[in-house]
Scaffold this motif. Structure first.
Motif, PDB file in Angstrom:
ATOM      1  N   ALA A 289       6.185 -41.089  25.470  1.00  0.00           N
ATOM      2  CA  ALA A 289       6.662 -42.426  25.117  1.00  0.00           C
ATOM      3  C   ALA A 289       5.746 -43.115  24.120  1.00  0.00           C
ATOM      4  O   ALA A 289       6.206 -43.888  23.278  1.00  0.00           O
ATOM      5  CB  ALA A 289       6.805 -43.281  26.368  1.00  0.00           C
ATOM      6  N   THR A 290       4.439 -42.810  24.197  1.00  0.00           N
ATOM      7  CA  THR A 290       3.473 -43.533  23.362  1.00  0.00           C
ATOM      8  C   THR A 290       2.657 -42.626  22.447  1.00  0.00           C
ATOM      9  O   THR A 290       2.116 -43.092  21.437  1.00  0.00           O
ATOM     10  CB  THR A 290       2.490 -44.310  24.255  1.00  0.00           C
ATOM     11  N   PHE A 346       2.881 -40.061  17.371  1.00  0.00           N
ATOM     12  CA  PHE A 346       2.994 -38.829  16.580  1.00  0.00           C
ATOM     13  C   PHE A 346       4.287 -38.759  15.777  1.00  0.00           C
ATOM     14  O   PHE A 346       4.502 -37.825  15.021  1.00  0.00           O
ATOM     15  CB  PHE A 346       2.871 -37.591  17.479  1.00  0.00           C
ATOM     16  N   PHE A 347       5.181 -39.740  15.927  1.00  0.00           N
ATOM     17  CA  PHE A 347       6.467 -39.710  15.215  1.00  0.00           C
ATOM     18  C   PHE A 347       6.250 -39.991  13.728  1.00  0.00           C
ATOM     19  O   PHE A 347       5.542 -40.929  13.348  1.00  0.00           O
ATOM     20  CB  PHE A 347       7.426 -40.744  15.808  1.00  0.00           C
ATOM     21  N   LEU A 363      15.719 -39.462  27.111  1.00  0.00           N
ATOM     22  CA  LEU A 363      15.586 -38.694  25.885  1.00  0.00           C
ATOM     23  C   LEU A 363      14.243 -39.039  25.251  1.00  0.00           C
ATOM     24  O   LEU A 363      13.923 -40.223  25.057  1.00  0.00           O
ATOM     25  CB  LEU A 363      16.739 -39.052  24.934  1.00  0.00           C
ATOM     26  N   HIS A 364      13.457 -38.007  24.905  1.00  0.00           N
ATOM     27  CA  HIS A 364      12.119 -38.231  24.341  1.00  0.00           C
ATOM     28  C   HIS A 364      11.866 -37.293  23.177  1.00  0.00           C
ATOM     29  O   HIS A 364      12.289 -36.111  23.193  1.00  0.00           O
ATOM     30  CB  HIS A 364      11.031 -38.023  25.403  1.00  0.00           C
ATOM     31  N   ALA A 365      11.188 -37.813  22.165  1.00  0.00           N
ATOM     32  CA  ALA A 365      10.772 -36.999  21.020  1.00  0.00           C
ATOM     33  C   ALA A 365       9.568 -36.178  21.404  1.00  0.00           C
ATOM     34  O   ALA A 365       8.732 -36.572  22.236  1.00  0.00           O
ATOM     35  CB  ALA A 365      10.453 -37.889  19.829  1.00  0.00           C
ATOM     36  N   LEU A 366       9.459 -35.010  20.753  1.00  0.00           N
ATOM     37  CA  LEU A 366       8.309 -34.128  20.965  1.00  0.00           C
ATOM     38  C   LEU A 366       7.528 -34.007  19.661  1.00  0.00           C
ATOM     39  O   LEU A 366       8.113 -34.071  18.576  1.00  0.00           O
ATOM     40  CB  LEU A 366       8.758 -32.730  21.413  1.00  0.00           C
ATOM     41  N   PRO A 367       6.232 -33.805  19.755  1.00  0.00           N
ATOM     42  CA  PRO A 367       5.463 -33.537  18.527  1.00  0.00           C
ATOM     43  C   PRO A 367       5.806 -32.161  17.987  1.00  0.00           C
ATOM     44  O   PRO A 367       6.191 -31.271  18.729  1.00  0.00           O
ATOM     45  CB  PRO A 367       3.998 -33.610  18.988  1.00  0.00           C
ATOM     46  N   ASP A 368       5.677 -31.994  16.670  1.00  0.00           N
ATOM     47  CA  ASP A 368       5.956 -30.697  16.050  1.00  0.00           C
ATOM     48  C   ASP A 368       4.935 -29.688  16.533  1.00  0.00           C
ATOM     49  O   ASP A 368       3.784 -30.030  16.798  1.00  0.00           O
ATOM     50  CB  ASP A 368       5.908 -30.804  14.529  1.00  0.00           C
TER      51      ASP A 368
END
Length: 368
Positions: A289-290, A346-347, A363-368
């Motif tokens: 989230a952060t 990290f976005f 739903l959450h974004a992941l780092p590359d």
């Protein structure tokens, strides 16, 4: 005193010989030093060579039996072994200087090599040459180490398991690689007692049988150091040696952590999911989230986390819009609806797509 009175004579033929300087203390004394050169060289041998050399070679690993032990040799084939053994067996006269030698091996049959040796040296300021032929007989046997391996001998077992799961394929193969690599390092350092007796795969994880208890302890701790977790030892008395000492076999139970790098977990702290980055030592990860770092000890009660997904569950989706410093809109990969999700540190604000994972936590974004 007259010249005649000070002159030395050869005790064998009576010819005069030059007066020779007495050797210094500690130098070898030549009992024939008073002989003239002609009488001296009548019985002189530059090289002391045995009539025959027998070499016992282990057919399994190529080690050579010397004295009462087996020795690993850096030889390409039996000819190299024969050359080395011939060099060790030959003796050069103590009075010789500037000695050189060459050898021409002749393969007589599968087990016999005839060594044609040519020597040169200087004795009493006289250049000498001598040739000797030494047959080397190669016989094959089994060294203690290969005999133990063939007999399935082992002293310790490293069992690799995992907490509340089975080890992954990567963890299984890496644990075995660590064991084999450590044993190879020991062998490279000359430890002939180090070997892997057996690697057995079970449904719960691999069992690695090793030749010594010390090796089992070292391997288990290296596995834990790299893959995380803990290790406990369980000794079992099996026999007594010739001196009455108790002999134990030890099982080293390696317990890998509950989570693995790439897991998305939900710690019981209401602060949102964490992507696990490392489980070596403590669990280390990143808040989805952060983007803040997360770390917890496996012994902490607060790590009552549950696994939500893994990185392999992530899918690439379209970035619709960046709302503000804390939120971004993306397409739900299942419904294709625009959804607002947290914008972690990290976005990349310029990215057109982002990997996301959908779990019960959202739903959450992941780092590359």
């Amino acid at each position: 005193m007259s010249d005649t009175e000070s002159r030395e004579f050869c005790p064998r033929c009576g010819d005069p010989v030059p007066t020779r300087t007495e050797p210094l203390p500690g130098e070898p004394r030549d009992r024939d030093r008073r002989l003239c050169d002609a009488c001296y060289f009548e019985d002189f041998d530059l090289v002391d060579a045995p009539e025959r050399i027998e070499v016992l070679v282990c057919s399994g690993c190529g080690a050579v039996h010397r004295g009462n032990r087996w020795v690993d040799v850096d030889a390409r084939d039996y000819t190299d072994v024969a050359v080395d053994e011939t060099r060790e067996a030959l003796g050069i006269h103590v009075g010789a200087r500037n000695v050189t030698w060459a050898v021409d091996p002749e393969q007589v049959d599968e087990n016999t090599i005839r060594m044609h040796c040519q020597f040169t040296g200087v004795v009493r300021e006289t250049p000498l040459e001598e040739s000797v032929v030494v047959p080397v007989k190669i016989s094959r046997g089994t060294c203690d180490r290969c005999g133990r391996i063939a007999g399935g001998y082992y002293a310790s077992t490293v069992q690799v398991r995992a907490t509340d799961r089975t080890p992954t394929a990567e963890e299984r193969s890496r644990a075995v690689e660590i064991a084999e690599s450590h044993v190879a390092d020991k062998e490279g350092d000359g430890d002939r007692e180090a070997f892997v007796s057996e690697v057995k795969e079970t449904d719960d994880g691999p069992n690695v049988k090793l030749s010594t208890n010390g090796l089992g302890e070292e391997v288990s701790r290296r596995i834990v150091r790299e893959l995380g977790g803990s290790v406990e030892s369980y000794p079992t008395l099996v026999t007594e040696d010739g001196d009455g000492n108790e002999v134990y076999r030890v099982t080293y139970a390696v317990r890998l952590p509950k989570f693995t790098p790439g897991d998305v977990i939900a710690p019981d702290d209401d602060a949102g999911p964490v992507l696990v980055r490392s489980v070596s030592g403590n669990l280390k990860g990143i808040r989805l989230a952060t983007g803040e770092p997360y770390e917890a000890s496996f012994d902490d009660e607060e790590l009552a986390a549950r696994r939500l997904a893994t990185r392999e569950d992530a899918v690439e989706t379209t970035v619709v819009a960046v709302e503000d410093a804390h939120a971004v809109q993306v397409l739900d990969p299942e419904t294709y609806e625009a959804k607002t999700i947290p914008r972690p540190d990290f976005f990349d604000a310029d990215a057109e797509t982002v990997p996301v994972v959908k779990t019960r936590a959202g739903l959450h974004a992941l780092p590359d």
